[in-house]
Design a protein around this motif. Structure first.
Motif, PDB file in Angstrom:
ATOM      1  N   LYS A  35       0.843  -1.201   0.000  1.00 13.61           N
ATOM      2  CA  LYS A  35       0.000   0.000   0.000  1.00 13.61           C
ATOM      3  C   LYS A  35       0.875   1.247   0.000  1.00 13.61           C
ATOM      4  O   LYS A  35       1.828   1.351   0.773  1.00 13.61           O
ATOM      5  N   GLU A  91      -5.081  -0.687  -1.747  1.00  7.80           N
ATOM      6  CA  GLU A  91      -5.539  -1.854  -1.002  1.00  7.80           C
ATOM      7  C   GLU A  91      -4.741  -3.077  -1.449  1.00  7.80           C
ATOM      8  O   GLU A  91      -4.290  -3.154  -2.604  1.00  7.80           O
ATOM      9  N   GLN A  92      -4.533  -4.033  -0.505  1.00  4.72           N
ATOM     10  CA  GLN A  92      -3.901  -5.305  -0.839  1.00  4.72           C
ATOM     11  C   GLN A  92      -4.542  -6.412  -0.021  1.00  4.72           C
ATOM     12  O   GLN A  92      -4.991  -6.194   1.094  1.00  4.72           O
ATOM     13  N   ASP A  93      -4.579  -7.621  -0.598  1.00 12.05           N
ATOM     14  CA  ASP A  93      -5.140  -8.782   0.076  1.00 12.05           C
ATOM     15  C   ASP A  93      -4.320 -10.011  -0.336  1.00 12.05           C
ATOM     16  O   ASP A  93      -4.235 -10.306  -1.526  1.00 12.05           O
ATOM     17  N   PRO A  94      -3.694 -10.718   0.630  1.00  8.18           N
ATOM     18  CA  PRO A  94      -3.693 -10.566   2.081  1.00  8.18           C
ATOM     19  C   PRO A  94      -2.934  -9.314   2.531  1.00  8.18           C
ATOM     20  O   PRO A  94      -2.165  -8.730   1.773  1.00  8.18           O
ATOM     21  N   ASP A  95      -3.136  -8.940   3.799  1.00  5.82           N
ATOM     22  CA  ASP A  95      -2.461  -7.779   4.366  1.00  5.82           C
ATOM     23  C   ASP A  95      -0.967  -8.010   4.482  1.00  5.82           C
ATOM     24  O   ASP A  95      -0.486  -9.159   4.510  1.00  5.82           O
ATOM     25  N   THR A 121       1.338 -11.056   6.412  1.00 11.15           N
ATOM     26  CA  THR A 121       0.682 -12.361   6.461  1.00 11.15           C
ATOM     27  C   THR A 121       1.582 -13.413   5.822  1.00 11.15           C
ATOM     28  O   THR A 121       2.107 -13.201   4.722  1.00 11.15           O
ATOM     29  N   ILE A 157      -1.555 -12.414  -4.954  1.00 15.07           N
ATOM     30  CA  ILE A 157      -1.820 -11.247  -4.120  1.00 15.07           C
ATOM     31  C   ILE A 157      -2.720 -10.308  -4.918  1.00 15.07           C
ATOM     32  O   ILE A 157      -2.418  -9.970  -6.071  1.00 15.07           O
ATOM     33  N   TYR A 158      -3.821  -9.873  -4.306  1.00 16.09           N
ATOM     34  CA  TYR A 158      -4.789  -9.023  -4.988  1.00 16.09           C
ATOM     35  C   TYR A 158      -4.523  -7.557  -4.615  1.00 16.09           C
ATOM     36  O   TYR A 158      -4.468  -7.202  -3.432  1.00 16.09           O
ATOM     37  N   THR A 213      -5.352  -3.269  -5.390  1.00 19.79           N
ATOM     38  CA  THR A 213      -6.263  -2.248  -5.919  1.00 19.79           C
ATOM     39  C   THR A 213      -5.472  -0.961  -6.078  1.00 19.79           C
ATOM     40  O   THR A 213      -4.871  -0.479  -5.110  1.00 19.79           O
TER      41      THR A 213
END
Length: 263
Positions: free
Chosen positions: A51, A86-90, A93, A101-102, A104
């Motif tokens: 991020k 934004e990122q997923d996972p944080d 982790t 990794i996703y 935005t």
């Protein structure tokens, strides 16, 4: 039946039960440790903090650490295009290598939104700011023109041009507002006073938000109640029909009555 109950009391039965229990526990332990080994329980690679990074830097970082990635975009006002929001996972982790990794990121181009109708709704400035904000727009410069309603929105301008409600403009844009100053028109029509009696002329001048100027009497005046206007300055012509509020209207009068008043 008595033989069965006797069998349950024998050492052979007890040994059989203990063997079954031990076998079951052994199978469970083998399955647990095998699964832990297979999944490398408690092991993994920490996800880096992405991020706030530029999207190109974020992709480079993920490639170097053996991650895959997918990128979505969203428009965020006052954020630089291409910034990861934004990122997923944080970050931090622990995940397996090759995990996706996703991300935005802020889109490079703002979507268009419709200009809300703040004109026919007769919105005042404070209301207009709230309505525009709800539509993702901002207020830029404001200017004032003569109008009886103070702070009422009279025009909306974008890029120096007047735009109408429903016009599509980029989200996050600043629009300029033209507002009323609450003082009404700065110019008014010049009343036609010739052939009015003096009192009626004075009433018409004040009613038009003008000022009674010099009164010149022409000839002898024997009855001040019967005085008629014969000329005025300024007077209404084809080339001059309006004057500024408060302008002095000079009158020339003489003895007599308006010609359209029956005797």
């Amino acid at each position: 039946m008595s033989n069965f109950w006797e069998y349950l009391k024998t050492r052979q039965f007890r040994n059989t039960i203990l063997l079954v229990i031990a076998t079951t526990i052994g199978i469970v332990l083998i399955a647990f440790f095998s699964l832990s080994y297979y999944t490398r329980h408690g092991e993994g690679i920490p996800v880096p903090k992405l991020k706030g990074l530029d999207v190109n830097k974020a992709m480079e970082t993920l490639k170097e650490q053996g991650f895959n990635y997918k990128i979505d975009s969203v428009f965020v006002p006052d954020q630089a295009p291409g910034t990861i929001v934004e990122q997923d996972p944080d970050a931090g982790t622990n995940v397996k290598e090759n995990r996706t990794i996703y991300l935005t990121m802020v889109t490079q181009q703002a979507p268009n939104v419709s200009l809300p109708d703040i004109i026919t709704e007769q919105s005042i400035y404070r209301e207009a700011v709230a309505v525009l904000s709800n539509s993702g727009l901002k207020v830029g410069d404001t200017s004032y023109v003569s109008d009886i309603a103070r702070d009422r929105v009279l025009e909306v301008r974008f890029g120096g041009q007047v735009i109408k409600p429903g016009t599509k403009i980029p989200k996050g844009s600043r629009v300029d507002l033209v507002l009323g100053n609450g003082e009404g028109a700065s110019e008014v029509d010049i009343p036609e006073l010739v052939n009015l009696d003096l009192d009626a002329a004075k009433f018409a001048i004040r009613g038009a938000k003008l000022t009674v100027g010099t009164i010149t009497y022409e000839g002898a005046i024997t009855d001040s109640a019967n005085v008629v206007v014969v000329s005025q300055s300024p007077m209404k012509t084809d080339s001059l029909s309006k004057t500024s509020i408060g302008t002095r209207i000079n009158l020339t009068v003489k003895q007599g009555q308006p010609t359209d008043v029956p005797n």
